[in-house]
Design a protein around this motif. Sequence first.
Motif, PDB file in Angstrom:
ATOM      1  N   ALA A  91      90.112 -70.642  34.717  1.00 44.29           N
ATOM      2  CA  ALA A  91      91.266 -69.084  33.576  1.00 44.29           C
ATOM      3  C   ALA A  91      90.569 -68.959  32.113  1.00 44.29           C
ATOM      4  O   ALA A  91      91.111 -68.268  31.480  1.00 44.29           O
ATOM      5  N   HIS A  92      90.859 -70.534  32.051  1.00 43.79           N
ATOM      6  CA  HIS A  92      90.667 -70.878  30.802  1.00 43.79           C
ATOM      7  C   HIS A  92      89.319 -70.248  29.946  1.00 43.79           C
ATOM      8  O   HIS A  92      89.444 -69.509  28.941  1.00 43.79           O
ATOM      9  N   GLY A  93      88.232 -69.804  30.695  1.00 42.39           N
ATOM     10  CA  GLY A  93      86.734 -69.728  30.149  1.00 42.39           C
ATOM     11  C   GLY A  93      87.168 -67.728  30.078  1.00 42.39           C
ATOM     12  O   GLY A  93      86.959 -66.845  28.872  1.00 42.39           O
ATOM     13  N   PHE A  94      87.378 -67.296  31.040  1.00 36.00           N
ATOM     14  CA  PHE A  94      88.187 -65.673  30.757  1.00 36.00           C
ATOM     15  C   PHE A  94      88.310 -64.999  29.907  1.00 36.00           C
ATOM     16  O   PHE A  94      88.897 -64.473  29.788  1.00 36.00           O
ATOM     17  N   ALA A  95      90.039 -66.214  29.489  1.00 34.25           N
ATOM     18  CA  ALA A  95      91.403 -65.567  28.793  1.00 34.25           C
ATOM     19  C   ALA A  95      90.577 -65.882  27.371  1.00 34.25           C
ATOM     20  O   ALA A  95      91.446 -65.978  26.458  1.00 34.25           O
ATOM     21  N   SER A  96      89.218 -66.602  27.197  1.00 32.67           N
ATOM     22  CA  SER A  96      89.163 -67.513  25.402  1.00 32.67           C
ATOM     23  C   SER A  96      88.865 -65.570  25.002  1.00 32.67           C
ATOM     24  O   SER A  96      88.252 -66.168  23.307  1.00 32.67           O
ATOM     25  N   ASP A  97      88.665 -64.923  25.723  1.00 32.16           N
ATOM     26  CA  ASP A  97      88.459 -62.995  25.502  1.00 32.16           C
ATOM     27  C   ASP A  97      89.850 -62.815  25.596  1.00 32.16           C
ATOM     28  O   ASP A  97      90.773 -62.522  26.217  1.00 32.16           O
ATOM     29  N   ARG A 100      91.996 -60.103  27.039  1.00 35.62           N
ATOM     30  CA  ARG A 100      91.689 -59.838  28.590  1.00 35.62           C
ATOM     31  C   ARG A 100      92.844 -61.150  28.968  1.00 35.62           C
ATOM     32  O   ARG A 100      93.508 -61.913  28.616  1.00 35.62           O
ATOM     33  N   GLN A 101      93.655 -59.951  29.664  1.00 37.23           N
ATOM     34  CA  GLN A 101      94.570 -60.776  30.440  1.00 37.23           C
ATOM     35  C   GLN A 101      94.334 -61.346  31.742  1.00 37.23           C
ATOM     36  O   GLN A 101      94.095 -61.349  33.320  1.00 37.23           O
ATOM     37  N   VAL A 102      95.336 -62.839  31.575  1.00 40.80           N
ATOM     38  CA  VAL A 102      94.457 -63.581  33.039  1.00 40.80           C
ATOM     39  C   VAL A 102      95.349 -64.034  33.686  1.00 40.80           C
ATOM     40  O   VAL A 102      97.055 -64.776  32.684  1.00 40.80           O
ATOM     41  N   ALA A 103      95.784 -63.889  34.670  1.00 41.89           N
ATOM     42  CA  ALA A 103      96.911 -64.957  35.926  1.00 41.89           C
ATOM     43  C   ALA A 103      96.373 -65.989  36.913  1.00 41.89           C
ATOM     44  O   ALA A 103      94.863 -65.589  36.841  1.00 41.89           O
ATOM     45  N   VAL A 104      96.778 -67.003  36.796  1.00 43.18           N
ATOM     46  CA  VAL A 104      96.984 -68.032  37.797  1.00 43.18           C
ATOM     47  C   VAL A 104      98.074 -68.293  39.371  1.00 43.18           C
ATOM     48  O   VAL A 104      99.137 -68.124  38.788  1.00 43.18           O
ATOM     49  N   LEU A 105      97.105 -68.011  39.844  1.00 43.92           N
ATOM     50  CA  LEU A 105      98.498 -67.857  41.576  1.00 43.92           C
ATOM     51  C   LEU A 105      98.085 -69.531  41.810  1.00 43.92           C
ATOM     52  O   LEU A 105      97.146 -69.122  42.114  1.00 43.92           O
ATOM     53  N   VAL A 137     100.514 -69.993  29.321  1.00 42.65           N
ATOM     54  CA  VAL A 137      99.610 -71.214  28.093  1.00 42.65           C
ATOM     55  C   VAL A 137      99.799 -70.147  27.117  1.00 42.65           C
ATOM     56  O   VAL A 137      99.952 -71.056  26.341  1.00 42.65           O
ATOM     57  N   GLU A 138      99.147 -69.096  27.902  1.00 40.88           N
ATOM     58  CA  GLU A 138      98.638 -68.509  25.928  1.00 40.88           C
ATOM     59  C   GLU A 138      98.898 -67.373  26.236  1.00 40.88           C
ATOM     60  O   GLU A 138      99.963 -66.886  27.751  1.00 40.88           O
ATOM     61  N   ASP A 139      99.312 -66.912  24.976  1.00 43.66           N
ATOM     62  CA  ASP A 139      99.480 -65.010  25.506  1.00 43.66           C
ATOM     63  C   ASP A 139      99.147 -64.200  26.513  1.00 43.66           C
ATOM     64  O   ASP A 139      99.845 -63.031  27.552  1.00 43.66           O
ATOM     65  N   ASN A 140      98.232 -64.755  26.630  1.00 47.73           N
ATOM     66  CA  ASN A 140      96.940 -63.757  27.567  1.00 47.73           C
ATOM     67  C   ASN A 140      96.612 -64.321  29.037  1.00 47.73           C
ATOM     68  O   ASN A 140      95.935 -64.125  29.810  1.00 47.73           O
ATOM     69  N   VAL A 180      96.752 -57.047  34.452  1.00 44.66           N
ATOM     70  CA  VAL A 180      96.719 -58.095  34.373  1.00 44.66           C
ATOM     71  C   VAL A 180      95.141 -57.558  34.780  1.00 44.66           C
ATOM     72  O   VAL A 180      94.850 -57.150  35.376  1.00 44.66           O
ATOM     73  N   ASP A 181      94.305 -58.018  34.161  1.00 48.60           N
ATOM     74  CA  ASP A 181      92.318 -58.296  34.380  1.00 48.60           C
ATOM     75  C   ASP A 181      91.546 -59.284  35.483  1.00 48.60           C
ATOM     76  O   ASP A 181      91.091 -58.445  36.603  1.00 48.60           O
ATOM     77  N   PHE A 182      92.374 -60.414  35.226  1.00 46.71           N
ATOM     78  CA  PHE A 182      91.554 -61.044  36.442  1.00 46.71           C
ATOM     79  C   PHE A 182      92.840 -61.833  36.957  1.00 46.71           C
ATOM     80  O   PHE A 182      93.645 -63.360  35.684  1.00 46.71           O
ATOM     81  N   LEU A 183      93.013 -61.860  39.008  1.00 48.38           N
ATOM     82  CA  LEU A 183      94.318 -63.357  38.810  1.00 48.38           C
ATOM     83  C   LEU A 183      93.683 -63.812  39.974  1.00 48.38           C
ATOM     84  O   LEU A 183      92.650 -63.662  40.614  1.00 48.38           O
ATOM     85  N   LEU A 184      93.493 -65.252  39.592  1.00 48.65           N
ATOM     86  CA  LEU A 184      93.016 -66.456  40.342  1.00 48.65           C
ATOM     87  C   LEU A 184      93.879 -66.917  41.404  1.00 48.65           C
ATOM     88  O   LEU A 184      95.148 -67.467  40.606  1.00 48.65           O
TER      89      LEU A 184
END
Lengths: 326, 300
Positions: A91-97, A100-105, A137-140, A180-184
């Motif tokens: 998630a942190h890796g994807f969200a470094s851009d 990109r909107q990332v979500a963790v469930l 955690v962050e805006d994205n 969201v771009d990526f839901l993990l």
Amino acid sequence: MLPNIVPGLKARMRVKLRHVRGAQTRQFVKVVFPGALILVSTKILEFVTLTISSFAAIEEIRKRMSSVKHKILVLSGKGGVGKSTFTAHLAHGFASDETRQVAVLDIDICGPSIPKVMGLEGEQIHQSGSGWSPVYVEDNLAVMSVGFLLSSPEDAVIWRGPKKNGLIKQFLRDVDWGEVDFLLVDTPPGTSDEHISIVQYLSGSGVDGAVVITTPQEVALMDVRKEISFCRKVNLPVLGVVENMSGFVCPKCKTESLIFPPTTGGAEKMAQDMAVPFLGKLPLDPRIGKCCDEGKSFLSEVPDSPAAKAYSEIIHRLLQKCEESK
Amino acid sequence: ESNFEKNSQLIQGTSVMEAPLLLPGVKHVILVLSGKGGVGKSTMATQLALSLVEDGRKVGVLDVDLCGPSVPHLLGVEGSKIHQCDEGWVPVFVDPAQRLAVMSTSFLLDRSEEAIVWRGPKKNAMIKQFLTDVVWGELDYLIIDTPPGTSDEHISVVESLRGLKPEGAVLVTTPQGVSLDDVRREVTFCRKARIPVLGMVENMSGYVCPHCSECTNLFSSGGGEALAKETSVPFLGRVPLDTRLTQSVEGGKRPVSTRSSPALLSIQRVMKELLDRIEGEGSASNSVEERTESGTLDAS
């Protein structure tokens, strides 16, 4: 529905009963048959209601998930191999851009580790008109976990399967993720309720696939082979296998030791045998565990370490896989 | 009481099964629990079982980790099949003298890659069968290895065993925070289930580099002891990460001698602590002695 059927059936039964021999037999049939009929009808009604409500849930979830481009499940048959650690760092890796909107469930209902690992202990969820708001955690980078619903660290969630499934359904249907771009999705170990449910509830929404985490030793690979069989059984594509805790470099003498020995060839051979892609190896760096306990991203804390570099390569491969498929 | 406390699905009260019918020949039942996966529950359960057998006891190991059964592999009996007799299912025996019996879903699979994809109710039914239909016979100890968490398997085992008054639970943790968080919840589970906590073991407590003997705390250190103090449960000891033990159990081989394995020595000490608590001081027939190679489970 039932009262209308019964009079007609009663008439037909009276006709049939005249043909049944023996007063005692007729008596038996008069008593047992209606009872059995009602029981069977109730069960059928229950099953139909459940099926309809499951379909309804799947449809509601499909609507909610329509704003989520890619969905990745992080699985392992085995516990303690680093699923939550990997999910958080992915998630942190994807969200470094930042675009990109990332979500963790986190659907590990009994042992939710994501809040700690992502530095969100003690946070609470809020409700709004559009549903439950995840914690940011962050805006994205947004997170949802049962951990946010517990009021104290001693609170244990002692629930059987159906209740856990209900919460998973709520998480998927009621959380307002937004675009969201990526839901993990972080999962508990095993192939049971949580896994069956997440696949079922997302069946209308399309999942990119699963990343399967393992450690090198056979006792872990045994469980992971079962997990890959599970994925095949439920038609869940396996994006790849990651071998975690792959080797340890002693900080003093710099020699590598294989703490969890790959006595049967490790994850790379297992992936080959099971015909699934191998995404890479991650070494055991004690600083990773420490960062998890402190809720920090190892990728930002120690970016030049071999482990951080290995993480970046795997994250990059996964990104490519997801973007190629859509 | 928080909402989660009120919503716990552990049914308080009497057992759903009559005690005399359940496990009639078993003297002591010990549960091996952890909230966390991958801390070494199965390794601890099997090594404790082996230590108890060496100490002259008759032991059974029941593997209720239905989806991820590791016990048969760790005892070198993976791939064995279960047989039926008039009284029920016969467990798999690890040794010719039949002092160590095992039951696991792993024995029900045709291929080891086969997944057991069961929801709660089916798992609960299997656990009840394991407890009522297996002919365990006369055992000094039945050790129950569990999966991580506080769900169906744990609720079912505890409710089924209620009338039997199990000795208690051994909790296994690693020293790091993420593990301690889950084990703290497991202590709550034990309290709610009224299962005594026999003690806590801190596993993977330090790794000694085989090349230079530098000890690195891979998963932090001291957390298990601190948690035991915080939750007022006895601390049974620390077990270091030991490649010699890991290597030998990997192939399902018999364990090496304690002379070359500090982990094995620590586990023997844990066993002695447990025996002292359960049977009284000094009940271990050997003091923590060195185990010999390959002669451990022979007929003599």
